[in-house]
Scaffold this motif. Sequence first.
Motif, PDB file in Angstrom:
ATOM      1  N   LEU A 259       0.828  -1.205   0.000  1.00 26.50           N
ATOM      2  CA  LEU A 259       0.000   0.000   0.000  1.00 26.50           C
ATOM      3  C   LEU A 259       0.862   1.255   0.000  1.00 26.50           C
ATOM      4  N   ASN A 260       2.024   1.186   0.642  1.00 28.24           N
ATOM      5  CA  ASN A 260       2.924   2.346   0.641  1.00 28.24           C
ATOM      6  C   ASN A 260       3.352   2.693  -0.774  1.00 28.24           C
ATOM      7  N   ALA A 261       3.705   1.650  -1.538  1.00 29.68           N
ATOM      8  CA  ALA A 261       4.125   1.883  -2.920  1.00 29.68           C
ATOM      9  C   ALA A 261       2.955   2.326  -3.784  1.00 29.68           C
ATOM     10  N   MET A 262       1.802   1.695  -3.580  1.00 31.12           N
ATOM     11  CA  MET A 262       0.649   2.042  -4.397  1.00 31.12           C
ATOM     12  C   MET A 262       0.192   3.474  -4.151  1.00 31.12           C
ATOM     13  N   PHE A 263       0.360   3.976  -2.940  1.00 33.36           N
ATOM     14  CA  PHE A 263      -0.085   5.335  -2.674  1.00 33.36           C
ATOM     15  C   PHE A 263       0.762   6.379  -3.391  1.00 33.36           C
ATOM     16  N   VAL A 264       1.989   6.023  -3.765  1.00 35.41           N
ATOM     17  CA  VAL A 264       2.752   6.919  -4.631  1.00 35.41           C
ATOM     18  C   VAL A 264       2.016   7.097  -5.952  1.00 35.41           C
ATOM     19  N   MET A 265       1.531   5.969  -6.485  1.00 31.39           N
ATOM     20  CA  MET A 265       0.764   5.998  -7.720  1.00 31.39           C
ATOM     21  C   MET A 265      -0.599   6.656  -7.507  1.00 31.39           C
ATOM     22  N   MET A 266      -1.241   6.347  -6.397  1.00 31.64           N
ATOM     23  CA  MET A 266      -2.565   6.886  -6.116  1.00 31.64           C
ATOM     24  C   MET A 266      -2.525   8.405  -5.964  1.00 31.64           C
ATOM     25  N   ASN A 267      -1.533   8.916  -5.251  1.00 26.54           N
ATOM     26  CA  ASN A 267      -1.437  10.362  -5.084  1.00 26.54           C
ATOM     27  C   ASN A 267      -1.137  11.054  -6.409  1.00 26.54           C
ATOM     28  N   SER A 268      -0.314  10.417  -7.230  1.00 28.05           N
ATOM     29  CA  SER A 268      -0.071  10.946  -8.563  1.00 28.05           C
ATOM     30  C   SER A 268      -1.373  11.000  -9.348  1.00 28.05           C
ATOM     31  N   ALA A 269      -2.182   9.934  -9.218  1.00 29.65           N
ATOM     32  CA  ALA A 269      -3.452   9.887  -9.933  1.00 29.65           C
ATOM     33  C   ALA A 269      -4.411  10.948  -9.428  1.00 29.65           C
ATOM     34  N   ARG A 270      -4.421  11.190  -8.132  1.00 32.63           N
ATOM     35  CA  ARG A 270      -5.327  12.204  -7.574  1.00 32.63           C
ATOM     36  C   ARG A 270      -4.966  13.597  -8.063  1.00 32.63           C
ATOM     37  N   LEU A 271      -3.690  13.884  -8.134  1.00 30.37           N
ATOM     38  CA  LEU A 271      -3.279  15.168  -8.706  1.00 30.37           C
ATOM     39  C   LEU A 271      -3.655  15.231 -10.179  1.00 30.37           C
ATOM     40  N   GLY A 272      -3.498  14.098 -10.874  1.00 29.15           N
ATOM     41  CA  GLY A 272      -3.865  14.053 -12.284  1.00 29.15           C
ATOM     42  C   GLY A 272      -5.352  14.268 -12.498  1.00 29.15           C
ATOM     43  N   VAL A 273      -6.191  13.731 -11.604  1.00 23.49           N
ATOM     44  CA  VAL A 273      -7.632  13.923 -11.721  1.00 23.49           C
ATOM     45  C   VAL A 273      -7.979  15.397 -11.524  1.00 23.49           C
ATOM     46  N   GLY A 274      -7.275  16.057 -10.616  1.00 24.58           N
ATOM     47  CA  GLY A 274      -7.481  17.496 -10.476  1.00 24.58           C
ATOM     48  C   GLY A 274      -7.220  18.227 -11.781  1.00 24.58           C
ATOM     49  N   MET A 275      -6.136  17.833 -12.480  1.00 21.89           N
ATOM     50  CA  MET A 275      -5.824  18.458 -13.755  1.00 21.89           C
ATOM     51  C   MET A 275      -6.854  18.113 -14.820  1.00 21.89           C
ATOM     52  N   GLN A 276      -7.469  16.934 -14.714  1.00 13.98           N
ATOM     53  CA  GLN A 276      -8.540  16.599 -15.646  1.00 13.98           C
ATOM     54  C   GLN A 276      -9.673  17.613 -15.543  1.00 13.98           C
ATOM     55  N   SER A 277     -10.026  17.980 -14.314  1.00 11.26           N
ATOM     56  CA  SER A 277     -11.127  18.918 -14.139  1.00 11.26           C
ATOM     57  C   SER A 277     -10.739  20.347 -14.486  1.00 11.26           C
ATOM     58  N   VAL A 278      -9.481  20.722 -14.278  1.00  9.71           N
ATOM     59  CA  VAL A 278      -9.039  22.033 -14.758  1.00  9.71           C
ATOM     60  C   VAL A 278      -9.206  22.084 -16.275  1.00  9.71           C
ATOM     61  N   GLY A 279      -8.779  21.024 -16.941  1.00  9.90           N
ATOM     62  CA  GLY A 279      -8.865  20.983 -18.395  1.00  9.90           C
ATOM     63  C   GLY A 279     -10.292  21.028 -18.897  1.00  9.90           C
ATOM     64  N   LEU A 280     -11.179  20.224 -18.308  1.00  8.34           N
ATOM     65  CA  LEU A 280     -12.567  20.204 -18.747  1.00  8.34           C
ATOM     66  C   LEU A 280     -13.262  21.535 -18.467  1.00  8.34           C
ATOM     67  N   ALA A 281     -12.984  22.127 -17.316  1.00  3.78           N
ATOM     68  CA  ALA A 281     -13.597  23.423 -17.003  1.00  3.78           C
ATOM     69  C   ALA A 281     -13.159  24.486 -17.996  1.00  3.78           C
TER      70      ALA A 281
END
Length: 599
Positions: free
Chosen positions: A286-308
């Motif tokens: 889970l420690n390793a996966m959260f590196v990926m998960m946090n990257s994905a969460r920041l990426g999802v934020g950018m998805q909404s900036v882009g769509l907006a």
Amino acid sequence: MPTYTPPLRDMRFVLHELLNVERELREIPQHADIDAATIDSVLEEGGRFCAEVLFPLNQVGDREGCTYQGDGVVTTPTGFKEAYAKFVEGGWGALGMDPEFGGQGLPHVIHSAFMEMMNSANQAWSMYPGLSHGAYNALHAFGTPEQKKIYLTKLVSGEWTGTMCLTEAHAGTDLGILKTRAEPRGDGTYAITGTKIFISAGEHDLSKNIIHLVLARLPDAPMGTKGISLFIVPKFLPDARGEPGQRNAVKCGSIEHKMGIHGNATCVMNFDGAIGTMVGAPNKGLNAMFVMMNSARLGVGMQSVGLAEVAYQNSLAYAKERLQSRSLTGPKLKDKPADPIIVHPDVRRMLLTQKAYVEAARAFSYWAGLAIDREHKHPDERVRKDNADLVALLTPVIKGFITDNGYESTTLAMQVLGGHGYIREWGLEQHVRDARINMIYEGTNTIQALDLLGRKVLGDMGAKLMKFGKAMQEALKPFGEMPQMQEFLAPFNALQSEVQRLTMEIGQKAMKNPDEVGAAAVPYLRTIGHLVFSFAWCGAAGVAMRKLADPATADDPFYKAKIATARFYFAKLYPESAALIAQARAGSQALMAFDEAMF
């Protein structure tokens, strides 16, 4: 019919005038030679790729969707594979990746700006390389030298893509109850057996190989999250030359039929004794996966900036052209049968809400991108630690607040178009459908709120929050002696003080009743979001005021618009924070005293 123009002027404003990235990057040896001209060149070329290659495929992908051909084969919509080949040829996936593995080594903040444009152009397509970037981050942080040699170069080049396989039918947020098994094979590898659902980009025809990062349990693993390990499970096992070899026992069982993001394959993945290798230590996955998960969460934020952004552009163009009714203060276009709808106050409210949210989100997310660069690459250990704390604190805000506002922005854009907004050919209803997933996946926004309040704020007695408060005050200090800035700084300072009081109150109540955290979490996150956006608009207004005081830029309408939008934000959107604080203070009684039988 919809259009997209990369917002390069505002991007340059945020990067060069608000954040001074060229100056800030000089403190990081790896980026000390990057200048504004280089950054602008990358963004101009990247914007051209997004607007000319990706955007024309957006409605195509929505209309066609992905196709499950049977026996695990999935094909992407028309043009997606060719666009991915151009993406790889241009080296766009390697922008912010390590040169040791073929990356270009550019700052993360520049990668963030490019991600915004990709998601404005085509969110569904952008998820394919986006998942690869997350897999790269996890392996770069936790992979062995051998794993990095085999997989990172291919992920960086784009020859192979990546996924993350967490969710099971019975285990979403609660990963501690997942059932996928990992049996040792006696040769250092493991046989992975189980089924994962909702796997974005789990199967497709864009790349030669797909690298799945899979959470599973060893036979002797303890129960709960402390018994989860992470494994690399490639679609094709690499041969002695590092090329795709034997087909592994992992297949797509079906694809989901979704509300939006039709162009991305969301898969059910079946692992039938598939061969995998462990990433990191046993039971520490889970420690390793959260590196990926946090990257994905920041990426999802950018998805909404882009769509907006793209939704705002199209609703603004429509509002300027659509003739309906007359202005309440009298006709504006007397030679026309009606005035453009942009003359109407409520249409302006909808447009300005979009503008205020997207420009603040851009400033905030780029600021966070720069903090990530400092966290990983600054030579001063104290600076790295401080920025790591800020990124940890603000990741749930980026994911939660920006995606909430992104969805509101796309629905407002659709509303501006009225009936035309509800019709497919105009493109706005697709943006609404695509934006809705951003509030759900990579941890629902309620989970983000619980993470923010329970772990990131109360978990360290407010230390990270206080650190962020000091950072904001330091950043705005140059504007403190400007009398004209008080209309912005005063409400910002008032909200910061109110947040401090609110946090203490919730913390005290939570010691007696943990449900108080759950009851307050969502309004608390939105309150912090408004604190962050207030900070962003104070900075933008301060820079704009200085530019307007300079004779060379005194008449620039761009800076006038910045100040006018800041005034709109504080007059019309900021007041929501008072209601949110009242909600957070209301406690859990009204929620938890309601007997289940009464629902």
